[in-house]
Write an enzyme that holds these catalytic residues in place. Structure first.
Site, short mmCIF file in Angstrom:
data_model
loop_
_atom_site.label_atom_id
_atom_site.label_comp_id
_atom_site.label_asym_id
_atom_site.label_seq_id
_atom_site.Cartn_x
_atom_site.Cartn_y
_atom_site.Cartn_z
N ASN A 7 -2.27 -9.81 -0.38
CA ASN A 7 -2.36 -8.70 0.57
C ASN A 7 -3.48 -7.79 0.06
O ASN A 7 -3.30 -7.06 -0.91
CB ASN A 7 -1.03 -7.95 0.66
CG ASN A 7 -1.10 -6.80 1.66
OD1 ASN A 7 -2.11 -6.13 1.79
ND2 ASN A 7 0.01 -6.54 2.33
N GLU A 34 -3.09 -8.18 5.73
CA GLU A 34 -3.62 -6.84 5.99
C GLU A 34 -5.14 -6.81 5.90
O GLU A 34 -5.73 -5.96 5.24
CB GLU A 34 -3.00 -5.80 5.04
CG GLU A 34 -1.62 -5.36 5.47
CD GLU A 34 -1.22 -4.01 4.89
OE1 GLU A 34 -1.44 -2.99 5.57
OE2 GLU A 34 -0.69 -3.99 3.76
N ASP A 149 2.92 -11.84 2.14
CA ASP A 149 3.65 -10.61 1.84
C ASP A 149 4.91 -10.60 2.70
O ASP A 149 4.83 -10.38 3.91
CB ASP A 149 2.76 -9.41 2.13
CG ASP A 149 3.47 -8.08 1.93
OD1 ASP A 149 4.65 -8.07 1.53
OD2 ASP A 149 2.84 -7.03 2.18
N ASN A 151 7.52 -8.51 2.21
CA ASN A 151 8.14 -7.18 2.24
C ASN A 151 9.65 -7.26 2.00
O ASN A 151 10.44 -6.52 2.59
CB ASN A 151 7.84 -6.47 3.56
CG ASN A 151 6.56 -5.64 3.47
OD1 ASN A 151 6.37 -4.88 2.52
ND2 ASN A 151 5.68 -5.80 4.45
N ASP A 220 5.69 -10.43 -2.76
CA ASP A 220 4.75 -11.46 -2.30
C ASP A 220 5.22 -12.80 -2.85
O ASP A 220 5.38 -12.96 -4.07
CB ASP A 220 3.35 -11.15 -2.81
CG ASP A 220 2.87 -9.78 -2.35
OD1 ASP A 220 2.21 -9.71 -1.31
OD2 ASP A 220 3.17 -8.79 -3.05
N ASP A 249 -2.90 -2.49 -3.44
CA ASP A 249 -1.64 -2.18 -4.13
C ASP A 249 -0.85 -3.45 -4.44
O ASP A 249 0.17 -3.39 -5.12
CB ASP A 249 -0.78 -1.19 -3.33
CG ASP A 249 -0.69 -1.51 -1.85
OD1 ASP A 249 -1.37 -2.44 -1.38
OD2 ASP A 249 0.06 -0.81 -1.14
N HIS A 250 -1.35 -4.60 -3.99
CA HIS A 250 -0.74 -5.91 -4.29
C HIS A 250 -1.63 -6.69 -5.24
O HIS A 250 -2.86 -6.58 -5.20
CB HIS A 250 -0.57 -6.75 -3.02
CG HIS A 250 0.38 -6.17 -2.02
ND1 HIS A 250 1.63 -6.71 -1.79
CD2 HIS A 250 0.26 -5.12 -1.17
CE1 HIS A 250 2.23 -6.01 -0.84
NE2 HIS A 250 1.42 -5.05 -0.46
#
Length: 260
Positions: A7, A34, A149, A151, A220, A249-250
């Site tokens: 991501n 994303e 991802d 979530n 993930d 951030d991943h």
């Protein structure tokens, strides 16, 4: 064969990091989430110059998925079949490597925002349709990898502090059940095939020095059919990419499989 998911939280911002990751790690197939790019703005030519084909399914500002592959796809599909969804969250390709047909499904699952929100109800509906979709995909593709991802942190071991995260989004009972339902279709969480360090995470909030404190979540995932699990040789979370300037951030997650 090296296969990864990441991501990137905006491909435009982290494009050079993606190129660097591809080359340094000799990645054969990379799934991105994303991307936040409409298809007309996707950098196909730049990937092509590095020897990659690229397939995208994007939208402006939000969501967007793509697959970057050294192998030309013999089939490409977009979205979840028989489910109308304006959000661009799923892209699938089939490649053939040494007579080994491999189905790659890249997903960016909804976040859900909060357990009481309409976005959470959408998340649960989305996973219901994903489950049906994957059931049918497994009927047609023996060698299948579902990665991206999710979530969802599947267990308490995937959360840095269960007291803080108890009964919240990403770790709720309903979300974990949705994840387990995918596993029960005949998939395997490849993270679990290998010994892993405790507190192995893939996402850290930008706030409160979360990465430095390793206050993260494992959300993930790379799930695979039994035939792919049997030829999987390694699994890696590349936290070095999270240390870059202006990182996602991943962190990228990758596997190595032996193709027959």
């Amino acid at each position: 064969m090296n296969i990864a998911t990441w991501n990137v939280n905006s491909l435009k911002i982290r494009f050079n990091q993606v190129l660097d990751f591809l080359v340094k790690n000799n990645i054969d197939i990379l799934c991105l989430q994303e991307t936040k790019l409409i298809d007309d703005n996707f950098p196909h030519e730049e990937f092509n110059r590095l020897g990659y084909q690229s397939y995208c399914y994007g939208q402006k500002t939000y969501n967007g998925v793509a697959i970057i592959s050294k192998y030309k796809a013999i089939e490409v599909s977009y979205g979840i079949k028989n489910y109308i969804d304006e959000q661009k969250r799923v892209i699938s390709i089939t490649v053939n490597v040494n007579n080994f047909d491999l189905r790659i499904i890249c997903i960016y699952c909804p976040n859900g925002q909060s357990l009481e929100s309409d976005k959470f109800r959408y998340k649960m509906e989305w996973f219901y349709h994903l489950n049906t979709f994957i059931y049918n995909e497994l009927e047609n593709h023996k060698n299948l990898i579902l990665l991206g991802d999710y979530n969802i942190a599947p267990s308490d071991d995937d959360v840095y502090d269960t007291n803080i995260w108890q009964n919240t989004i990403l770790v709720s009972k309903d979300e974990r059940t949705a994840f387990t339902n995918l596993i029960n279709l005949g998939l395997n969480d490849l993270f679990n095939k290998f010994d892993q360090p405790k507190k192995s995470f893939t996402w850290w909030d930008y706030r409160n020095y979360s990465f430095l404190k390793n206050n993260g979540l494992r959300i993930d995932h790379i799930l695979a059919s039994n035939s792919v699990q049997s030829v999987c040789e390694s699994f890696n979370i590349d936290i070095e990419m999270r240390k870059k300037e202006r990182p996602s951030d991943h962190a990228p997650v990758s596997i190595r499989i032996k193709t027959i």
